[in-house]
Design an enzyme around this catalytic site. Structure first.
Site, PDB file in Angstrom:
ATOM      1  N   ASP A  14       0.814  -1.228   0.000  1.00  0.00           N
ATOM      2  CA  ASP A  14       0.000   0.000   0.000  1.00  0.00           C
ATOM      3  C   ASP A  14       0.843   1.272   0.000  1.00  0.00           C
ATOM      4  OD1 ASP A  14      -2.244  -1.736   0.260  1.00  0.00           O
ATOM      5  OD2 ASP A  14      -1.810  -1.875   2.401  1.00  0.00           O
ATOM      6  N   LYS A  17       1.971   2.132  -5.189  1.00  0.00           N
ATOM      7  CA  LYS A  17       2.664   1.646  -6.395  1.00  0.00           C
ATOM      8  C   LYS A  17       1.852   1.903  -7.664  1.00  0.00           C
ATOM      9  CE  LYS A  17       2.885  -2.376  -4.432  1.00  0.00           C
ATOM     10  NZ  LYS A  17       2.645  -2.111  -3.016  1.00  0.00           N
ATOM     11  N   GLY A  18       0.524   1.681  -7.579  1.00  0.00           N
ATOM     12  CA  GLY A  18      -0.326   1.819  -8.768  1.00  0.00           C
ATOM     13  C   GLY A  18      -0.167   3.194  -9.378  1.00  0.00           C
ATOM     14  N   GLY A  41      -4.231  -4.409  -4.418  1.00  0.00           N
ATOM     15  CA  GLY A  41      -5.234  -3.423  -4.805  1.00  0.00           C
ATOM     16  C   GLY A  41      -4.483  -2.158  -5.170  1.00  0.00           C
ATOM     17  N   HIS A  42      -4.264  -1.962  -6.467  1.00  0.00           N
ATOM     18  CA  HIS A  42      -3.489  -0.794  -6.893  1.00  0.00           C
ATOM     19  C   HIS A  42      -4.443   0.323  -7.318  1.00  0.00           C
ATOM     20  CE1 HIS A  42       0.323  -3.409  -7.650  1.00  0.00           C
ATOM     21  NE2 HIS A  42      -0.036  -3.339  -6.402  1.00  0.00           N
ATOM     22  N   GLN A 231       2.182  -5.977  -3.182  1.00  0.00           N
ATOM     23  CA  GLN A 231       2.484  -6.091  -1.743  1.00  0.00           C
ATOM     24  C   GLN A 231       3.750  -5.267  -1.432  1.00  0.00           C
ATOM     25  OE1 GLN A 231       1.673  -9.436  -3.353  1.00  0.00           O
ATOM     26  NE2 GLN A 231      -0.307  -8.529  -3.038  1.00  0.00           N
ATOM     27  N   GLY A 309     -11.106  -3.434   2.309  1.00  0.00           N
ATOM     28  CA  GLY A 309     -11.797  -2.359   3.017  1.00  0.00           C
ATOM     29  C   GLY A 309     -11.390  -2.243   4.480  1.00  0.00           C
TER      30      GLY A 309
HETATM   31  P1  IMP Z   1      -2.485 -12.918   1.573  1.00  0.00           P
HETATM   32  O1  IMP Z   1      -1.428 -12.522   0.601  1.00  0.00           O
HETATM   33  O2  IMP Z   1      -3.869 -12.554   1.119  1.00  0.00           O
HETATM   34  O3  IMP Z   1      -2.382 -14.339   2.001  1.00  0.00           O
HETATM   35  O4  IMP Z   1      -2.252 -12.060   2.913  1.00  0.00           O
HETATM   36  C1  IMP Z   1      -1.091 -12.228   3.708  1.00  0.00           C
HETATM   37  C2  IMP Z   1      -0.734 -10.923   4.415  1.00  0.00           C
HETATM   38  O5  IMP Z   1      -0.305  -9.972   3.443  1.00  0.00           O
HETATM   39  C3  IMP Z   1      -1.898 -10.274   5.154  1.00  0.00           C
HETATM   40  O6  IMP Z   1      -1.393  -9.595   6.306  1.00  0.00           O
HETATM   41  C4  IMP Z   1      -2.423  -9.257   4.166  1.00  0.00           C
HETATM   42  O7  IMP Z   1      -3.079  -8.189   4.808  1.00  0.00           O
HETATM   43  C5  IMP Z   1      -1.141  -8.810   3.519  1.00  0.00           C
HETATM   44  N1  IMP Z   1      -1.337  -8.351   2.139  1.00  0.00           N
HETATM   45  C6  IMP Z   1      -1.564  -9.118   1.058  1.00  0.00           C
HETATM   46  N2  IMP Z   1      -1.669  -8.358  -0.041  1.00  0.00           N
HETATM   47  C7  IMP Z   1      -1.497  -7.103   0.352  1.00  0.00           C
HETATM   48  C8  IMP Z   1      -1.466  -5.850  -0.360  1.00  0.00           C
HETATM   49  O8  IMP Z   1      -1.593  -5.766  -1.584  1.00  0.00           O
HETATM   50  N3  IMP Z   1      -1.259  -4.732   0.410  1.00  0.00           N
HETATM   51  C9  IMP Z   1      -1.056  -4.816   1.747  1.00  0.00           C
HETATM   52  N4  IMP Z   1      -1.060  -5.946   2.444  1.00  0.00           N
HETATM   53  C10 IMP Z   1      -1.279  -7.087   1.748  1.00  0.00           C
END
Ligand code: IMP
Length: 430
Positions: A14, A17-18, A41-42, A231, A309
């Site tokens: 977060d 990056k997008g 979520g970009h 991520q 959300g």
């Molecule tokens: P997962 O990748 O959905 O299995 O989530 C694993 C961990 O990574 C959790 O703490 C999520 O909140 C975090 N996470 C996964 N994708 C994102 C992202 O795009 N932004 C921020 N945190 C993420």
């Protein structure tokens, strides 16, 4: 011969990056995602409209640019279809300039069920997964049982699918998971599966490629390729705060395996960091603020997950984590986002190092999750003004320039640009 430039997040995701990819896209011919999937979520904002992408690269808004979903990415066909439909509603037709690696793995509905089952089984030790099926789908990839995009046109696809689904159901059963009351978007597994299968038709409208050959050929021809990370480095499967991480390689090394490019073909590595820090989901976060200031960062920064959300945990910038990420990625340029969120702060703080067992350290300890970490904070005077008046980097308030200069000094990496609003036009290059 060109090299692949890399753009990735240096914190817990977060970082914005997008938006940055969107701003840099005009300089590139190809934008490629190399890892992650619909957990990302970009968010991009231009002409007053907000767009959120999950699987599709952020270069899609530029018609003449090629976007590639690399082999390291996971695709959930129904989420992909919804993303395509949302773009079409806005007048963007992605079928012509989005290519998909045949080797990218699929997220099945039963992967999403298993994600929920695994989280439930963890009780209080939940990771806080986005529940998009990321962990189980990457597990199948590594276990050599996964299904790839190129497999959907094979004669035995359905057989392969059913076999895997049966395995998943058995695993959920072993975890005492109540499959009958499990829902995805309000639907039972069977109902969702029917729609998932239909969504494969949307996927088939896209060009499936051997993306490793495609990308390397582009480089041979002198085309400019940008790899877009998802991520953040602190969520990396190897170097993040394990097990509170995602299941992919979010760092520069992931570009090589997620796109099929050799390390010698990596060029600039642009690392994005917010001027403060956020984290969504569980796991260590040494600079987290539990007070009004944390709430203020969350509220002014609109720190709510673009995918789930959920409200994000907020805190001061963490320099040991940032230095670690710069080291792991070989960051050549820093891109700082969202200093404007702190425009009316009296003071802004920076964690320069940690105290662990009474000893100062600027390293991330192996026991990151279990040891008590006290962040040592340096205070900076706030700039107490809007940033919108600045049209050049040098015109930013002196207090902010000093704060940014300190980041450069401690990390040893030059700042290339600062983003001062969500809009694509508000980026000041140094
Ligand atoms: P997962 O990748 O959905 O299995 O989530 C694993 C961990 O990574 C959790 O703490 C999520 O909140 C975090 N996470 C996964 N994708 C994102 C992202 O795009 N932004 C921020 N945190 C993420």
């Amino acid at each position: 011969m060109s090299k692949v430039d890399v753009l990735l997040g240096l914190q817990w995701g977060d970082e914005g990056k997008g938006k940055v990819v969107d701003v840099l896209t005009p300089q590139y011919d190809v934008i490629a995602r190399f890892q992650g999937g619909p957990n990302a979520g970009h968010t991009l904002e231009f002409e007053g409209i907000k767009h959120v992408l999950h699987i599709i690269p952020s270069g899609i808004f530029h018609k003449q640019k090629i976007n590639v979903i690399g082999n390291g990415v996971l695709i959930e066909p129904r989420i992909f279809m919804q993303e395509v439909d949302a773009l079409k509603e806005k007048g963007i037709e992605p079928t012509h300039n989005l290519y998909i690696s045949k080797k990218a793995h699929l997220i099945l509905p039963s992967h999403r069920m298993l994600d929920a089952a695994n989280e439930q089984a963890k009780g209080n030790a939940k990771i806080g997964s986005t529940l998009k099926g990321i962990g189980p789908a990457y597990t199948d990839k590594i276990a050599r049982t996964g299904i790839r995009v190129g497999d959907i046109t094979q004669f035995d696809f359905r057989e392969h699918y059913e076999l895997l689904k049966v395995q998943h159901l058995q695993m959920a059963h072993t975890l005492n998971f109540d499959i009958t009351s499990f829902r995805i978007d309000g639907m039972s597994l069977d109902e969702y599966e029917a729609l998932w299968m239909q969504s494969l038709e949307t996927l088939k409208q896209f060009k499936f490629i051997n993306s490793e050959y495609f990308i390397n050929r582009c480089l041979d021809e002198g085309k400019k390729v940008l790899a877009e990370g998802a991520q953040g480095s602190m969520l990396d499967i190897d170097f993040g705060s394990y097990p509170f991480v995602t299941s992919s390689s979010t760092i520069t090394a992931g570009v090589c395996s997620g796109l099929g490019v050799a390390p010698s073909r990596i060029g600039r590595v642009m690392g994005i960091t917010k001027a403060y820090c956020t984290r969504v989901g569980a796991g260590p976060f040494p600079t987290e603020l539990f007070d009004e200031t944390g709430a203020k960062l969350c509220q002014i920064g609109h720190e709510y997950g673009a995918t789930t959300g959920r409200s994000r945990r907020c805190g001061w910038i963490d320099i040991p984590a940032l230095r670690y990420a710069c080291m792991l990625n070989g960051v050549t340029d820093l891109f700082v986002t969202k200093p404007d969120v702190m425009n009316d702060f009296e003071e802004v703080k920076m964690c320069t190092h940690y105290m662990i067992d009474g000893q100062p350290t600027d390293e991330i300890p192996f026991e990151f999750n279990s040891v008590e970490i006290t962040p040592v904070l340096e205070s900076f005077p706030g700039w107490k003004q809007e940033l919108s008046k600045a049209t050049k980097y040098d015109e930013l308030p002196a207090q902010l320039l000093h704060y940014l200069y300190t980041i450069e000094k401690i990390t040893g990496v030059n700042i290339m640009a600062v983003s001062i609003s969500p809009d694509r036009k508000d980026v000041l290059f140094k």
